[in-house]
Design an enzyme around this catalytic site. Structure first.
Site, short mmCIF file in Angstrom:
data_model
loop_
_atom_site.label_atom_id
_atom_site.label_comp_id
_atom_site.label_asym_id
_atom_site.label_seq_id
_atom_site.Cartn_x
_atom_site.Cartn_y
_atom_site.Cartn_z
N TYR A 1 0.85 -1.19 0.00
CA TYR A 1 0.00 0.00 0.00
C TYR A 1 0.88 1.24 0.00
CZ TYR A 1 -4.23 2.59 0.15
OH TYR A 1 -5.23 3.44 -0.20
N ARG B 1 -8.61 10.92 -8.48
CA ARG B 1 -7.77 11.59 -7.50
C ARG B 1 -7.02 10.53 -6.69
NH1 ARG B 1 -6.90 12.79 -2.54
NH2 ARG B 1 -8.43 11.24 -1.96
N LYS C 1 -6.23 -1.96 -1.22
CA LYS C 1 -7.13 -1.81 -0.06
C LYS C 1 -7.72 -3.16 0.34
CE LYS C 1 -7.53 2.68 0.91
NZ LYS C 1 -7.54 3.33 2.20
N GLU D 1 -13.38 5.11 -3.08
CA GLU D 1 -11.96 5.37 -2.88
C GLU D 1 -11.40 6.28 -3.97
OE1 GLU D 1 -8.86 5.20 -0.54
OE2 GLU D 1 -10.52 3.85 -0.13
N ASP D 2 -10.76 7.36 -3.55
CA ASP D 2 -10.01 8.25 -4.45
C ASP D 2 -10.86 8.82 -5.60
OD1 ASP D 2 -7.94 7.87 -2.79
OD2 ASP D 2 -6.65 6.79 -4.16
N ASP E 1 -13.62 6.24 2.25
CA ASP E 1 -12.45 6.13 3.12
C ASP E 1 -11.68 7.44 3.22
OD1 ASP E 1 -10.85 4.49 4.82
OD2 ASP E 1 -9.32 4.45 3.27
N ASP E 2 -11.66 8.22 2.13
CA ASP E 2 -10.92 9.49 2.14
C ASP E 2 -11.60 10.52 3.04
OD1 ASP E 2 -9.04 8.62 0.01
OD2 ASP E 2 -10.87 8.57 -1.17
N ASN F 1 -0.44 12.00 1.20
CA ASN F 1 0.29 10.86 0.64
C ASN F 1 0.53 11.08 -0.85
OD1 ASN F 1 0.33 9.15 2.96
ND2 ASN F 1 -1.83 8.72 2.67
#
Length: 602
Positions: free
Chosen positions: A150, A203, A221, A293-294, A316-317, A458
């Protein structure tokens, strides 16, 4: 023989089959009342470790096929008896070795690589060859290998995904599949899916629009859902929604694997996402967990708002990051003294991570003090690309920023905002590297004896400041945590171990808690419960070393405690469907966890 009849045949001495009211078949051990979650076709979870199980459900596989099936391949660990029974004689060298020796060998091989991406590719190759060995290796060496499978290495893997892609690891749904999304989902071989991680690649981490190459994120993930949260690999499905990319470099790249067109927006985008969400529920039922996610900010908030009341979804973000950061802050308060309500917060970054964290902090303070949410939000200030978010900017703000527009003079620069607001806690979610400058950190240190600085963006290159900078510029007084890992740093007579506010602390346990309780919706109180459970695992010894989070080597134990608290909250809120609730939720969570130990095949 059908799956159901095989199940009874392999486990009739230890298990009975009961039908849940919605037709969900679950294997239950009559002695303990423990179930393995999703239907256990191979009887693995209800058999003892030394009890033989059959490595296929319908037809007898040839030995050659068995060696190429990652779910059941054991490589040189097949015993002499198994080699005779399953037509493996001659297909393997004559030696028989243990899984422990295989782990030792693989770890040795991976350590030979100098380049992290090569280590990542070696791990992915192992996952495709021998699933149980991959998870055994990852679980036993989680602190060393987590940064490989990850963040930060997965970011580079996504950037080069077209070049390193070799085998399907999940489902790609593109605009070409409009009208056929349900059919596409049914092409995936596993039918009993419990959790989906989905991205549209717009993203990815702090790297921007990587289009179809974003698939590395759901794959990574979900490997953590299994390794850290114990969700069975066959119950996990990575999905990438490909609506094009605005990344010109990718569109010109001959190795790009996605649609070569600009991103679809508006109705065309919404229709494909809606078809996907509808098909998922139709195919897998009400209790399928979907983790966004993203996604870019504008879509992330819209999707969460649109489907939060109809599906079991979380982002999650927005929510996972918020929960893990809140846990770090609760942990800091526990050892420094004081309460969250006494603090002043300043964020650099007002996107989905920044506003998500800010909202959860405001909710926690409201819960602790009974103050109205509107009041607790006033303790939290956000800075975006245009400066401090203040009420005079209200008309031009995106809707998710409006709750954070407080009365104040406009302030453009971060260091000026620090001096004006006088925060005790500085949190970076900007995606912009080196924005916590020497002046900013020194300003925080001049205002606070123990400045709390969270540099969360990150991968490492995007971190607002490094651990070394935070400790050096604050003369060793900062309480520091980051999104990506940093090595311990020696300052004066002290060695500081930076905390890592890694979402992997939260989402695997959260997911396990939702699945084992049969939750049908995610509630903010579950995120607060997860944060409090994580903070509760931090000891004085951890804190004395500078850690705001417990060591990752205990992550499965941590995940079980988080799952238990999340499940308890689901039962309390009336959102759980697996009834009656187990008596000991922590033990039940541990019993539900996937084990990567090899099984004996009859």
């Amino acid at each position: 023989m059908s799956n159901g009849s095989l199940l009874m045949a392999t486990d009739e001495s230890t298990a009975t089959l009961k039908e849940m009211r919605d037709g969900y078949a679950e294997v239950v051990d009559p002695k303990s009342g423990v179930s393995g979650g999703v239907q256990d076709v191979y009887g693995e979870d209800t058999a003892t470790e030394d009890q033989p199980v059959t490595p296929w459900s319908v037809s007898v596989a040839s030995g050659y096929s068995l060696l190429r099936d990652p779910h059941h391949n054991k490589g040189l660990a097949f015993s002499e008896k198994e080699r005779n029974s399953h037509y493996l004689r001659g297909l393997l060298p004559p030696t028989v070795i243990s899984q422990e020796l295989q782990v030792k060998k693989m770890l040795h091989n991976i350590r030979q690589y100098q380049v992290p991406l090569q280590k990542y590719m070696a791990m992915m190759d192992l996952q495709e060859r021998n699933q149980k060995l991959f998870y055994k290796l990852l679980i036993d060496n989680v602190e060393e290998l987590l940064p490989i499978v990850y963040t930060p290495t997965v970011g580079e893997a996504c950037q080069k995904y077209g070049s390193i892609y070799s085998r399907p690891q999940g489902v790609f749904i593109s605009l070409k599949d409009k009208g056929k999304v349900l059919e596409v989902l049914r092409n995936w071989p596993e039918k009993n899916i419990q959790v989906i991680v989905v991205t549209d690649g717009e993203r990815i981490l702090g790297l921007g629009d990587l289009g179809c190459h974003g698939m590395g994120i759901p794959v990574g993930k979900l490997s953590l859902y299994t390794a850290l949260g114990g969700i069975r690999p066959s119950a996990c499905l990575p999905v990438t929604i490909d609506v094009g990319t605005n990344n010109e470099k990718l569109l010109d790249d001959e190795f790009y694997i996605g649609l070569r067109q600009k991103r679809a927006i508006g109705q065309e985008y919404a229709e494909l996402l809606h078809e996907f969400m509808t098909a998922v529920k139709q195919n897998y039922g009400e209790r399928i967990l979907i983790q966004f996610e993203d996604f870019a900010n504008h879509n992330a908030f819209d999707l969460l708002e649109k489907y939060g009341t109809t599906h079991l979804v979380f982002n999650d973000d927005i929510q996972g990051t918020a929960s893990v950061v809140l846990a770090g802050l609760i942990s800091a308060m526990k050892f420094l003294g004081g309460s969250l309500a006494d603090q002043r917060f300043l964020f650099l970054g007002a996107g989905e991570a920044g506003t998500g964290i800010a909202e959860l902090i405001a909710l926690e303070i409201s819960k602790q003090t009974n103050m109205p949410l509107e009041e607790t939000r006033k303790k939290i200030w956000l800075v975006d690309s245009k400066g401090l978010i203040v009420s005079s900017r209200l008309e031009s703000l995106q809707h998710f920023k409006k709750p954070w527009a407080h009365e104040h003079e406009p302030v453009k620069e971060l260091v000026d905002a620090v001096n004006a607001i006088k925060p005790t806690i500085l949190i970076g979610t900007s995606g912009q590297g080196r924005t916590f400058t020497k002046e900013v950190v020194e300003a925080m240190a001049s205002l606070n004896e123990k400045p709390i600085i969270f540099s969360l963006s990150n991968p490492t290159s995007q971190s607002e400041c490094t651990a070394e900078e935070a400790y050096t510029w604050s003369q060793g007084r900062a309480i520091f945590a980051s999104g990506s890992p940093f090595d311990p740093f020696e300052y004066g007579d002290n060695v500081f171990v930076p905390g890592q506010a890694n979402n992997a602390y939260i989402f695997p346990g959260l997911g396990l808690g939702l699945i084992m309780s049969g939750a049908i919706r995610v509630h903010d109180d579950m995120l607060l419960a997860a944060a409090e459970a994580l903070a509760g695992q931090v000891t004085q010894e951890n804190f004395d070393k500078g850690l705001l989070y417990p060591p990752f080597k205990n992550i499965r134990k941590i995940s079980a405690h988080i799952a238990a608290e999340v499940a308890a909250k689901a039962y309390e809120l009336g959102l759980a469907t697996r009834l009656p609730p187990p008596k000991d939720l922590v033990k039940y969570a541990e019993s539900c966890m996937y084990s990567p130990a090899y099984r004996t095949y009859r």
